[in-house]
Design a protein around this motif. Sequence first.
Motif, PDB file in Angstrom:
ATOM      1  N   ASN A 127       0.840  -1.195   0.000  1.00 30.75           N
ATOM      2  CA  ASN A 127       0.000   0.000   0.000  1.00 30.75           C
ATOM      3  C   ASN A 127       0.880   1.251   0.000  1.00 30.75           C
ATOM      4  O   ASN A 127       1.086   1.881   1.032  1.00 30.75           O
ATOM      5  N   ILE A 128       1.359   1.616  -1.166  1.00 29.52           N
ATOM      6  CA  ILE A 128       2.275   2.745  -1.299  1.00 29.52           C
ATOM      7  C   ILE A 128       1.482   4.021  -1.556  1.00 29.52           C
ATOM      8  O   ILE A 128       0.508   4.018  -2.307  1.00 29.52           O
ATOM      9  N   TYR A 129       1.916   5.117  -0.944  1.00 26.11           N
ATOM     10  CA  TYR A 129       1.295   6.419  -1.155  1.00 26.11           C
ATOM     11  C   TYR A 129       2.266   7.340  -1.880  1.00 26.11           C
ATOM     12  O   TYR A 129       3.438   7.434  -1.519  1.00 26.11           O
ATOM     13  N   LEU A 130       1.759   8.029  -2.900  1.00 30.45           N
ATOM     14  CA  LEU A 130       2.504   9.042  -3.624  1.00 30.45           C
ATOM     15  C   LEU A 130       1.774  10.370  -3.455  1.00 30.45           C
ATOM     16  O   LEU A 130       0.627  10.507  -3.902  1.00 30.45           O
ATOM     17  N   PHE A 131       2.416  11.316  -2.781  1.00 31.58           N
ATOM     18  CA  PHE A 131       1.839  12.642  -2.568  1.00 31.58           C
ATOM     19  C   PHE A 131       2.409  13.589  -3.616  1.00 31.58           C
ATOM     20  O   PHE A 131       3.623  13.766  -3.706  1.00 31.58           O
ATOM     21  N   ASN A 132       1.526  14.184  -4.405  1.00 29.46           N
ATOM     22  CA  ASN A 132       1.945  15.082  -5.484  1.00 29.46           C
ATOM     23  C   ASN A 132       1.798  16.535  -5.070  1.00 29.46           C
ATOM     24  O   ASN A 132       0.736  17.131  -5.199  1.00 29.46           O
ATOM     25  N   GLY A 133       2.855  17.091  -4.546  1.00 31.30           N
ATOM     26  CA  GLY A 133       2.959  18.523  -4.280  1.00 31.30           C
ATOM     27  C   GLY A 133       1.915  19.137  -3.377  1.00 31.30           C
ATOM     28  O   GLY A 133       0.949  18.515  -2.971  1.00 31.30           O
ATOM     29  N   ASP A 134       2.171  20.382  -3.023  1.00 33.82           N
ATOM     30  CA  ASP A 134       1.286  21.222  -2.213  1.00 33.82           C
ATOM     31  C   ASP A 134       0.754  20.504  -0.972  1.00 33.82           C
ATOM     32  O   ASP A 134      -0.435  20.554  -0.661  1.00 33.82           O
ATOM     33  N   VAL A 135       1.650  19.841  -0.269  1.00 35.17           N
ATOM     34  CA  VAL A 135       1.262  19.169   0.971  1.00 35.17           C
ATOM     35  C   VAL A 135       1.214  20.172   2.116  1.00 35.17           C
ATOM     36  O   VAL A 135       0.316  20.137   2.941  1.00 35.17           O
ATOM     37  N   VAL A 136       2.165  21.075   2.151  1.00 31.83           N
ATOM     38  CA  VAL A 136       2.292  21.970   3.305  1.00 31.83           C
ATOM     39  C   VAL A 136       2.246  23.447   2.935  1.00 31.83           C
ATOM     40  O   VAL A 136       2.740  24.279   3.674  1.00 31.83           O
ATOM     41  N   ASP A 137       1.636  23.792   1.840  1.00 34.12           N
ATOM     42  CA  ASP A 137       1.668  25.194   1.427  1.00 34.12           C
ATOM     43  C   ASP A 137       0.657  26.077   2.154  1.00 34.12           C
ATOM     44  O   ASP A 137       0.830  27.273   2.233  1.00 34.12           O
ATOM     45  N   ARG A 138      -0.381  25.504   2.684  1.00 35.02           N
ATOM     46  CA  ARG A 138      -1.392  26.276   3.427  1.00 35.02           C
ATOM     47  C   ARG A 138      -2.200  25.315   4.283  1.00 35.02           C
ATOM     48  O   ARG A 138      -2.023  24.117   4.234  1.00 35.02           O
ATOM     49  N   GLY A 139      -3.085  25.852   5.053  1.00 37.88           N
ATOM     50  CA  GLY A 139      -3.889  25.011   5.931  1.00 37.88           C
ATOM     51  C   GLY A 139      -3.297  24.977   7.330  1.00 37.88           C
ATOM     52  O   GLY A 139      -2.090  25.089   7.514  1.00 37.88           O
ATOM     53  N   GLN A 140      -4.152  24.809   8.305  1.00 39.76           N
ATOM     54  CA  GLN A 140      -3.726  24.889   9.700  1.00 39.76           C
ATOM     55  C   GLN A 140      -2.900  23.707  10.152  1.00 39.76           C
ATOM     56  O   GLN A 140      -2.167  23.809  11.119  1.00 39.76           O
ATOM     57  N   GLN A 141      -2.986  22.570   9.493  1.00 40.24           N
ATOM     58  CA  GLN A 141      -2.287  21.378   9.970  1.00 40.24           C
ATOM     59  C   GLN A 141      -1.292  20.838   8.948  1.00 40.24           C
ATOM     60  O   GLN A 141      -1.035  19.646   8.882  1.00 40.24           O
ATOM     61  N   ALA A 142      -0.698  21.746   8.204  1.00 35.27           N
ATOM     62  CA  ALA A 142       0.272  21.354   7.185  1.00 35.27           C
ATOM     63  C   ALA A 142       1.498  20.697   7.817  1.00 35.27           C
ATOM     64  O   ALA A 142       1.992  19.685   7.312  1.00 35.27           O
ATOM     65  N   LEU A 143       1.987  21.251   8.905  1.00 35.85           N
ATOM     66  CA  LEU A 143       3.167  20.687   9.553  1.00 35.85           C
ATOM     67  C   LEU A 143       2.875  19.294  10.104  1.00 35.85           C
ATOM     68  O   LEU A 143       3.712  18.389  10.000  1.00 35.85           O
ATOM     69  N   GLU A 144       1.698  19.097  10.641  1.00 36.88           N
ATOM     70  CA  GLU A 144       1.323  17.776  11.147  1.00 36.88           C
ATOM     71  C   GLU A 144       1.325  16.731  10.033  1.00 36.88           C
ATOM     72  O   GLU A 144       1.758  15.596  10.238  1.00 36.88           O
ATOM     73  N   ILE A 145       0.857  17.112   8.852  1.00 37.50           N
ATOM     74  CA  ILE A 145       0.877  16.189   7.717  1.00 37.50           C
ATOM     75  C   ILE A 145       2.306  15.844   7.348  1.00 37.50           C
ATOM     76  O   ILE A 145       2.645  14.673   7.153  1.00 37.50           O
ATOM     77  N   LEU A 146       3.157  16.850   7.263  1.00 36.80           N
ATOM     78  CA  LEU A 146       4.550  16.603   6.896  1.00 36.80           C
ATOM     79  C   LEU A 146       5.231  15.692   7.918  1.00 36.80           C
ATOM     80  O   LEU A 146       5.948  14.759   7.550  1.00 36.80           O
ATOM     81  N   LEU A 147       4.992  15.920   9.200  1.00 39.32           N
ATOM     82  CA  LEU A 147       5.580  15.066  10.235  1.00 39.32           C
ATOM     83  C   LEU A 147       5.022  13.645  10.166  1.00 39.32           C
ATOM     84  O   LEU A 147       5.766  12.673  10.335  1.00 39.32           O
TER      85      LEU A 147
END
Length: 110
Positions: free
Chosen positions: A72-92
């Motif tokens: 179950n591989i995930y590929l995230f295509n850009g703009d993960v942390v550019d805005r939104g209140q929980q961008a850092l949480e997603i990156l971590l």
Amino acid sequence: LRAGAGAKFPLQDALNLLRAAKARGLSSASAVQSLTLPADDGRVVVMGDTHGQLEDVLWTFFKHGEPCSSDNIYLFNGDVVDRGQQALEILLLLALFSLADPGSVFLNRG
């Protein structure tokens, strides 16, 4: 950084986590990734721009399963942390999955 009822996550720990994930190849300077596809019953889940929407990412993990390099591989295509209140949480979160199971999460620049 805070989580839950006043809990704190030290900034230095977050930086160390992100550095370790980068060293293991979480991020890519390219917009193109070379992936090894999972076995016949596995899948690659491609995520578009999350824009810091942690609830959307968690719902996707609930619906399609957590990242796992064997099936179950995930590929995230850009703009993960550019805005939104929980961008850092997603990156971590992505960094943790990447360190716990290399090859389970890939992040393209965007």
